[in-house]
Design a protein around this motif. Structure first.
Motif, PDB file in Angstrom:
ATOM      1  N   LEU A  13       0.828  -1.205   0.000  1.00  0.00           N
ATOM      2  CA  LEU A  13       0.000   0.000   0.000  1.00  0.00           C
ATOM      3  C   LEU A  13       0.865   1.259   0.000  1.00  0.00           C
ATOM      4  N   TYR A  14       1.932   1.244   0.774  1.00  0.00           N
ATOM      5  CA  TYR A  14       2.807   2.408   0.840  1.00  0.00           C
ATOM      6  C   TYR A  14       3.384   2.754  -0.536  1.00  0.00           C
ATOM      7  N   ALA A  15       3.629   1.740  -1.361  1.00  0.00           N
ATOM      8  CA  ALA A  15       4.198   1.975  -2.683  1.00  0.00           C
ATOM      9  C   ALA A  15       3.251   2.743  -3.592  1.00  0.00           C
ATOM     10  N   MET A  16       1.986   2.816  -3.220  1.00  0.00           N
ATOM     11  CA  MET A  16       1.022   3.620  -3.982  1.00  0.00           C
ATOM     12  C   MET A  16       0.641   4.893  -3.226  1.00  0.00           C
ATOM     13  N   GLY A  17       1.440   5.226  -2.221  1.00  0.00           N
ATOM     14  CA  GLY A  17       1.200   6.448  -1.485  1.00  0.00           C
ATOM     15  C   GLY A  17       0.069   6.367  -0.485  1.00  0.00           C
ATOM     16  N   VAL A  18      -0.435   5.172  -0.233  1.00  0.00           N
ATOM     17  CA  VAL A  18      -1.528   4.989   0.722  1.00  0.00           C
ATOM     18  C   VAL A  18      -0.927   4.848   2.123  1.00  0.00           C
ATOM     19  N   THR A  19      -1.199   5.796   2.971  1.00  0.00           N
ATOM     20  CA  THR A  19      -0.598   5.787   4.307  1.00  0.00           C
ATOM     21  C   THR A  19      -1.610   5.535   5.418  1.00  0.00           C
ATOM     22  N   ASP A  20      -2.896   5.650   5.116  1.00  0.00           N
ATOM     23  CA  ASP A  20      -3.938   5.352   6.099  1.00  0.00           C
ATOM     24  C   ASP A  20      -4.554   3.998   5.760  1.00  0.00           C
ATOM     25  N   VAL A  21      -4.187   2.997   6.543  1.00  0.00           N
ATOM     26  CA  VAL A  21      -4.617   1.618   6.278  1.00  0.00           C
ATOM     27  C   VAL A  21      -5.821   1.304   7.156  1.00  0.00           C
ATOM     28  N   GLY A  85      -7.884  10.855  -5.002  1.00  0.00           N
ATOM     29  CA  GLY A  85      -6.738  11.683  -4.652  1.00  0.00           C
ATOM     30  C   GLY A  85      -5.883  11.157  -3.532  1.00  0.00           C
ATOM     31  N   GLU A  86      -6.238  10.003  -2.987  1.00  0.00           N
ATOM     32  CA  GLU A  86      -5.515   9.479  -1.829  1.00  0.00           C
ATOM     33  C   GLU A  86      -4.487   8.406  -2.184  1.00  0.00           C
ATOM     34  N   PHE A  87      -4.315   8.114  -3.458  1.00  0.00           N
ATOM     35  CA  PHE A  87      -3.289   7.165  -3.860  1.00  0.00           C
ATOM     36  C   PHE A  87      -2.641   7.637  -5.155  1.00  0.00           C
ATOM     37  N   ILE A  88      -1.474   7.092  -5.429  1.00  0.00           N
ATOM     38  CA  ILE A  88      -0.704   7.473  -6.616  1.00  0.00           C
ATOM     39  C   ILE A  88      -0.706   6.313  -7.603  1.00  0.00           C
ATOM     40  N   VAL A  89      -1.315   6.516  -8.763  1.00  0.00           N
ATOM     41  CA  VAL A  89      -1.251   5.486  -9.812  1.00  0.00           C
ATOM     42  C   VAL A  89       0.176   5.508 -10.372  1.00  0.00           C
ATOM     43  N   PRO A  90       0.885   4.382 -10.336  1.00  0.00           N
ATOM     44  CA  PRO A  90       2.330   4.404 -10.645  1.00  0.00           C
ATOM     45  C   PRO A  90       2.646   4.305 -12.136  1.00  0.00           C
ATOM     46  N   ASP A  91       2.128   5.252 -12.921  1.00  0.00           N
ATOM     47  CA  ASP A  91       2.312   5.143 -14.374  1.00  0.00           C
ATOM     48  C   ASP A  91       2.715   6.453 -15.038  1.00  0.00           C
ATOM     49  N   LYS A  92       3.227   7.400 -14.265  1.00  0.00           N
ATOM     50  CA  LYS A  92       3.455   8.733 -14.825  1.00  0.00           C
ATOM     51  C   LYS A  92       4.924   9.147 -14.863  1.00  0.00           C
ATOM     52  N   THR A 148      12.817  -4.289   9.254  1.00  0.00           N
ATOM     53  CA  THR A 148      11.755  -3.976  10.208  1.00  0.00           C
ATOM     54  C   THR A 148      11.406  -2.487  10.238  1.00  0.00           C
ATOM     55  N   THR A 149      12.010  -1.725   9.341  1.00  0.00           N
ATOM     56  CA  THR A 149      11.674  -0.304   9.224  1.00  0.00           C
ATOM     57  C   THR A 149      10.510  -0.139   8.257  1.00  0.00           C
ATOM     58  N   LEU A 150       9.467   0.517   8.713  1.00  0.00           N
ATOM     59  CA  LEU A 150       8.304   0.767   7.856  1.00  0.00           C
ATOM     60  C   LEU A 150       8.659   1.739   6.730  1.00  0.00           C
ATOM     61  N   ASN A 151       8.003   1.560   5.594  1.00  0.00           N
ATOM     62  CA  ASN A 151       8.123   2.519   4.500  1.00  0.00           C
ATOM     63  C   ASN A 151       7.086   3.641   4.619  1.00  0.00           C
ATOM     64  N   LEU A 152       6.600   3.873   5.811  1.00  0.00           N
ATOM     65  CA  LEU A 152       5.551   4.863   6.028  1.00  0.00           C
ATOM     66  C   LEU A 152       6.030   6.286   5.737  1.00  0.00           C
ATOM     67  N   LYS A 153       7.195   6.665   6.278  1.00  0.00           N
ATOM     68  CA  LYS A 153       7.734   7.997   5.993  1.00  0.00           C
ATOM     69  C   LYS A 153       7.971   8.167   4.504  1.00  0.00           C
ATOM     70  N   ALA A 154       8.511   7.141   3.882  1.00  0.00           N
ATOM     71  CA  ALA A 154       8.793   7.203   2.447  1.00  0.00           C
ATOM     72  C   ALA A 154       7.511   7.423   1.658  1.00  0.00           C
ATOM     73  N   ALA A 155       6.426   6.784   2.057  1.00  0.00           N
ATOM     74  CA  ALA A 155       5.151   6.914   1.355  1.00  0.00           C
ATOM     75  C   ALA A 155       4.557   8.310   1.552  1.00  0.00           C
ATOM     76  N   ARG A 156       4.654   8.834   2.754  1.00  0.00           N
ATOM     77  CA  ARG A 156       4.134  10.186   3.007  1.00  0.00           C
ATOM     78  C   ARG A 156       4.873  11.224   2.166  1.00  0.00           C
ATOM     79  N   LEU A 157       6.183  11.060   2.051  1.00  0.00           N
ATOM     80  CA  LEU A 157       6.962  12.007   1.258  1.00  0.00           C
ATOM     81  C   LEU A 157       6.702  11.853  -0.232  1.00  0.00           C
ATOM     82  N   MET A 158       6.325  10.665  -0.666  1.00  0.00           N
ATOM     83  CA  MET A 158       5.937  10.481  -2.072  1.00  0.00           C
ATOM     84  C   MET A 158       4.816  11.434  -2.445  1.00  0.00           C
TER      85      MET A 158
END
Length: 280
Positions: A13-21, A85-92, A148-158
């Motif tokens: 989910l984080y890879a698509m910018g989704v941070t609220d699960v 608007g809450e996720f990033i389609v990874p095609d651009k 064990t480090t979440l990609n949460l910060k990385a997703a928020r910055l995306m």
């Protein structure tokens, strides 16, 4: 192991910018070979690790399934209901973008080396002629911190810095996942990777091990399997610089590792890539 599994599940989910699960399920396979005493120790620890990292991510586990299995497995499912608007389609991704990575490579080599040492098997007998137990322990520690480090910060910055496309780097290696992402792009582009951040010392170790006739971990070819790896993100050069700076300010890691160029929707690692040794 429970924390690693949780981080890996959430990264999809984080890879698509989704941070609220909204929901998470825990799936556990308990090895039938475990004794009753072993089960009482191992199973609660796995579940506790999974639960602790989910709590760190702000996610509630609302169910799951446990089965008897030939070997231990742990995983899960994470879902979120999102508006457009809450996720990033990874095609651009577009020519002129740069590519960044938020965790180092080399996880497979680090974990395997430590396992060989614990088993004191023939692979360790060969490996210890070119390395030390201290290196194996340090590499395993660094790999564990990374996994064990979440990609949460990385997703928020995306989302904050206008990412055009992203994926997480796991079992197919950086080359496999970047190729999959390139194939999905709307524009005719290629990904050129010129830099590889790798757990400190493991490129040199892998080269020496191969020269001795040992296992080829394929780090430099980008095909080494990773577990709970980082996000590979395409952004404009200016946005990427801001992303990296903010990620590091918040205690995370990120490196610009490549460029998006005009092409035919594939990815490649350039000859003699720059290696960045990463230590935690």
């Amino acid at each position: 192991m429970g924390k690693v599994a949780c981080a890996n599940v959430l990264s999809d989910l984080y890879a698509m910018g989704v941070t609220d699960v909204d929901n998470m399920l825990l799936l556990l396979g308990v090895a039938k070979e475990l004794s009753a005493v072993q089960r009482k120790v191992v199973v609660p620890m796995l579940m506790e690790g999974f639960r602790d990292l989910a709590a760190e991510a702000g996610v509630t586990i609302n169910g799951g399934q446990t089965v008897v299995n030939p070997w231990m497995t742990i995983g899960g499912v994470a879902t979120s209901i999102c508006t457009e608007g809450e996720f990033i389609v990874p095609d651009k991704a577009r020519a002129g973008d740069v590519i960044l990575l938020t965790k180092p490579l080399g996880i497979q080599a680090a974990v395997n080396l430590h396992q060989w040492m614990q088993l004191d098997n023939p692979s360790w007998q060969l490996a210890k002629t070119i390395t030390t137990p201290e290196f194996a322990v340090k590499g395993y520690r660094d790999a564990t911190i990374s996994m064990t480090t979440l990609n949460l910060k990385a997703a928020r910055l995306m989302k904050k810095h206008n990412a055009h496309a992203a994926t997480d780097v796991t079992g197919f290696g950086i080359l496999g996942h970047s190729r999959n992402l390139a194939e999905f792009q709307k524009e005719d582009v290629d990904f050129e990777i010129h830099t590889l951040p790798v757990l400190a010392g493991f490129v040199d170790f892998s080269k020496k091990l191969l020269e001795k006739g040992g296992r080829n971990f394929r780090i430099l070819t980008g095909t080494a399997a990773e577990t709970s790896g980082g996000l590979l993100v395409c952004l404009s050069p200016d946005d990427a610089e801001r992303y990296v700076a903010e990620m590091r300010t918040e205690g995370g890691t990120a490196w610009i590792i490549g460029e998006v160029v005009r092409g035919s929707r594939t990815s490649r690692i350039l000859e003699d890539p720059k290696i960045i040794d990463v230590s935690y």
